[in-house]
Motif scaffolding. Structure first.
Motif, PDB file in Angstrom:
ATOM      1  N   THR A  55       6.312 -53.315 -31.610  1.00  0.00           N
ATOM      2  CA  THR A  55       6.758 -52.574 -32.792  1.00  0.00           C
ATOM      3  C   THR A  55       5.891 -52.977 -33.973  1.00  0.00           C
ATOM      4  O   THR A  55       5.575 -54.158 -34.140  1.00  0.00           O
ATOM      5  CB  THR A  55       8.235 -52.898 -33.107  1.00  0.00           C
ATOM      6  N   SER A  56       5.498 -52.006 -34.770  1.00  0.00           N
ATOM      7  CA  SER A  56       4.750 -52.289 -36.000  1.00  0.00           C
ATOM      8  C   SER A  56       5.447 -51.627 -37.177  1.00  0.00           C
ATOM      9  O   SER A  56       5.947 -50.502 -37.060  1.00  0.00           O
ATOM     10  CB  SER A  56       3.315 -51.747 -35.909  1.00  0.00           C
ATOM     11  N   ASN A  57       5.487 -52.325 -38.290  1.00  0.00           N
ATOM     12  CA  ASN A  57       5.908 -51.726 -39.555  1.00  0.00           C
ATOM     13  C   ASN A  57       4.662 -51.226 -40.263  1.00  0.00           C
ATOM     14  O   ASN A  57       3.769 -52.023 -40.572  1.00  0.00           O
ATOM     15  CB  ASN A  57       6.625 -52.763 -40.421  1.00  0.00           C
ATOM     16  N   LEU A  58       4.574 -49.923 -40.480  1.00  0.00           N
ATOM     17  CA  LEU A  58       3.412 -49.329 -41.132  1.00  0.00           C
ATOM     18  C   LEU A  58       3.832 -48.787 -42.489  1.00  0.00           C
ATOM     19  O   LEU A  58       4.771 -47.988 -42.595  1.00  0.00           O
ATOM     20  CB  LEU A  58       2.819 -48.210 -40.261  1.00  0.00           C
ATOM     21  N   ILE A  59       3.146 -49.246 -43.529  1.00  0.00           N
ATOM     22  CA  ILE A  59       3.487 -48.907 -44.908  1.00  0.00           C
ATOM     23  C   ILE A  59       2.329 -48.137 -45.522  1.00  0.00           C
ATOM     24  O   ILE A  59       1.170 -48.590 -45.477  1.00  0.00           O
ATOM     25  CB  ILE A  59       3.756 -50.194 -45.723  1.00  0.00           C
ATOM     26  N   GLU A  60       2.607 -46.968 -46.087  1.00  0.00           N
ATOM     27  CA  GLU A  60       1.567 -46.176 -46.747  1.00  0.00           C
ATOM     28  C   GLU A  60       1.229 -46.825 -48.092  1.00  0.00           C
ATOM     29  O   GLU A  60       2.113 -47.155 -48.877  1.00  0.00           O
ATOM     30  CB  GLU A  60       2.048 -44.741 -46.945  1.00  0.00           C
ATOM     31  N   ALA A  61      -0.065 -47.005 -48.325  1.00  0.00           N
ATOM     32  CA  ALA A  61      -0.487 -47.722 -49.528  1.00  0.00           C
ATOM     33  C   ALA A  61      -1.776 -47.126 -50.080  1.00  0.00           C
ATOM     34  O   ALA A  61      -2.485 -46.370 -49.397  1.00  0.00           O
ATOM     35  CB  ALA A  61      -0.688 -49.205 -49.208  1.00  0.00           C
ATOM     36  N   GLU A  62      -2.079 -47.489 -51.335  1.00  0.00           N
ATOM     37  CA  GLU A  62      -3.332 -47.068 -51.983  1.00  0.00           C
ATOM     38  C   GLU A  62      -4.174 -48.299 -52.276  1.00  0.00           C
ATOM     39  O   GLU A  62      -3.672 -49.316 -52.760  1.00  0.00           O
ATOM     40  CB  GLU A  62      -3.028 -46.324 -53.292  1.00  0.00           C
TER      41      GLU A  62
ATOM     42  N   LEU B 128      -4.462 -46.178 -47.220  1.00  0.00           N
ATOM     43  CA  LEU B 128      -4.486 -47.119 -46.107  1.00  0.00           C
ATOM     44  C   LEU B 128      -3.071 -47.265 -45.563  1.00  0.00           C
ATOM     45  O   LEU B 128      -2.098 -47.204 -46.324  1.00  0.00           O
ATOM     46  CB  LEU B 128      -4.998 -48.481 -46.601  1.00  0.00           C
ATOM     47  N   LEU B 129      -2.968 -47.430 -44.250  1.00  0.00           N
ATOM     48  CA  LEU B 129      -1.696 -47.816 -43.654  1.00  0.00           C
ATOM     49  C   LEU B 129      -1.726 -49.328 -43.460  1.00  0.00           C
ATOM     50  O   LEU B 129      -2.606 -49.851 -42.772  1.00  0.00           O
ATOM     51  CB  LEU B 129      -1.488 -47.118 -42.298  1.00  0.00           C
ATOM     52  N   VAL B 130      -0.799 -50.014 -44.103  1.00  0.00           N
ATOM     53  CA  VAL B 130      -0.715 -51.463 -44.015  1.00  0.00           C
ATOM     54  C   VAL B 130       0.320 -51.801 -42.949  1.00  0.00           C
ATOM     55  O   VAL B 130       1.452 -51.325 -42.997  1.00  0.00           O
ATOM     56  CB  VAL B 130      -0.311 -52.065 -45.374  1.00  0.00           C
ATOM     57  N   GLY B 131      -0.074 -52.631 -41.973  1.00  0.00           N
ATOM     58  CA  GLY B 131       0.810 -52.952 -40.852  1.00  0.00           C
ATOM     59  C   GLY B 131       1.164 -54.416 -40.774  1.00  0.00           C
ATOM     60  O   GLY B 131       0.343 -55.284 -41.094  1.00  0.00           O
TER      61      GLY B 131
END
Length: 383
Positions: free
Chosen positions: A240-247, A282-285
């Motif tokens: 499982t990965s937590n992917l966070i949308e970021a700039e 960027l997607l931060v995981g």
């Protein structure tokens, strides 16, 4: 048993397989090093079994070649290739004893004296005391070991395993994962293993090829794939990965700085795509077990320099070794956290306001143009 079979790498060069207008395997270049335990991992329909069958000679590639060592075997029928296959259905002969099942391949080739070789194989799979039993008198795991012994007694250059543990219950499957790895290490020949089970692939294989849609998404050692996924599919499919949308705010040094919901997060530049630039997305995981939870009223205790986001616990599940939390956060989709049950922590219950925090070194970045949910709902169908 210490005898090692002479051979070489398994090399697939530009192989593909099409059925009419459907492409099961897109042109693929793949090398399986001699003596390795190699896994083809993916969901139902990803092309992994078709790839295995092309190595075995059970399917003819539409393009490309299959080589074993320096020998091109593309045109050879299955029985002339130095490979053997173990399937999920062990296909043992019910009327023959375990000893005779293992000896079958040798007898069919006209080998007269089989006693020592069969004895060695029985020792290898630790079934010496069961030699005179019939298959129905053995457990599923024991039958599986008989099938492996029957395949190995012919000294194949490569052993192909097609979902061999799929019919076993969870506890037995985990035991057999360790058994197969032990056997492969002892005989030293190449194993190519097809599975949809991520844990199985990561437990046994030296190298894993993650397949999706007839292509290899990523190839590498299990720890490398888990810690440094290059695509959202690999990130979500392997655990499982937590992917966070970021700039991206700054990408000039060894660290990349991003903003997500107004807060800043940092991650190593060498764990990001090459084309990261300020102003880009960027997607931060981060993996669930890398995250710590602290009650919001104790936020001052969080060490400086850690990545941190706020949230509210919406669900928790006690599963023995850990408690799994689901946390709603302004940073994006629900974030999952796995906390080891080392000590009881009062207050971390649904509804509680918390700070989620982790070491920036445990963060990875992915191209934001990808589907953030790829690989999440990929479930192997039950026949």
């Amino acid at each position: 048993m210490t005898e090692k079979t002479e051979g070489g790498d398994v090399r697939l060069s530009g192989i593909s397989k099409t059925y009419g207008s459907f492409t099961a395997v897109h042109p693929l270049d793949l090398t399986v090093p001699q003596g390795s335990f190699f896994a083809l991992l993916g969901a139902s329909g990803c092309g992994k079994t078709t790839t295995l069958r092309m190595i075995a000679g059970l399917e003819d590639p539409s393009t490309g070649t299959v080589s074993l060592g320096a020998r091109d075997v593309t045109a050879l029928p299955p029985h002339k290739r130095p490979v053997n296959t173990v399937f999920q259905s062990y296909a043992l002969f019910p009327h023959l004893s375990i000893r005779e099942n293992i000896a079958f391949g040798l007898r069919r080739r006209g080998v007269k004296s089989v006693t020592k070789q069969v004895g060695d194989m029985l020792d290898l799979v630790q079934l010496g005391d069961f030699a005179h039993r019939k298959p129905h008198q053995l457990s599923g795991g024991q039958q599986q070991r008989v099938a492996v012994a029957r395949a190995l007694i012919n000294h194949p250059q490569v052993l192909l395993l097609d979902e061999p543990l799929g019919a076993l219950d969870l506890k037995l499957r985990r035991q057999m994962q360790l058994e197969l790895k032990r056997i492969q290490t002892e005989v030293g020949i190449t194993f190519v293993h097809v599975t949809h089970d991520q844990e199985e692939a990561m437990t046994m294989a030296d190298t894993v090829a993650v397949m999706n849609g007839g292509r290899v998404e990523q190839l590498g050692a299990p720890a490398e794939l888990y810690e440094n996924p290059r695509t959202t599919f690999v990130a979500n499919f392997l655990g499982t990965s937590n992917l966070i949308e970021a700039e991206v705010v700054d990408s000039s040094g060894d660290e990349v700085v991003v903003t997500a919901s107004g807060g800043k997060l940092r991650l190593p530049a060498d764990r990001c795509p090459d084309a990261v630039r300020a102003g880009g997305r960027l997607l931060v995981g981060v993996r669930p077990e890398k995250i710590s939870l602290t009650a919001a009223d104790e936020a001052d205790s969080v060490a400086p320099g850690r990545n941190a986001v706020t949230g509210r616990i919406v669900d928790s599940s006690f599963i023995g070794v850990s408690t799994q939390y689901v946390v709603e956060s302004p940073a994006g989709r629900a974030i999952e956290v796995y906390a080891q049950n080392v000590e009881h922590r009062a207050g971390l219950v649904p509804g509680a306001e918390v700070v989620l925090h982790w070491n920036p070194e445990h963060t990875f970045g992915l191209d934001a143009a990808q589907d953030i949910t790829a690989g999440v709902e990929t479930v192997e169908e039950t026949p």
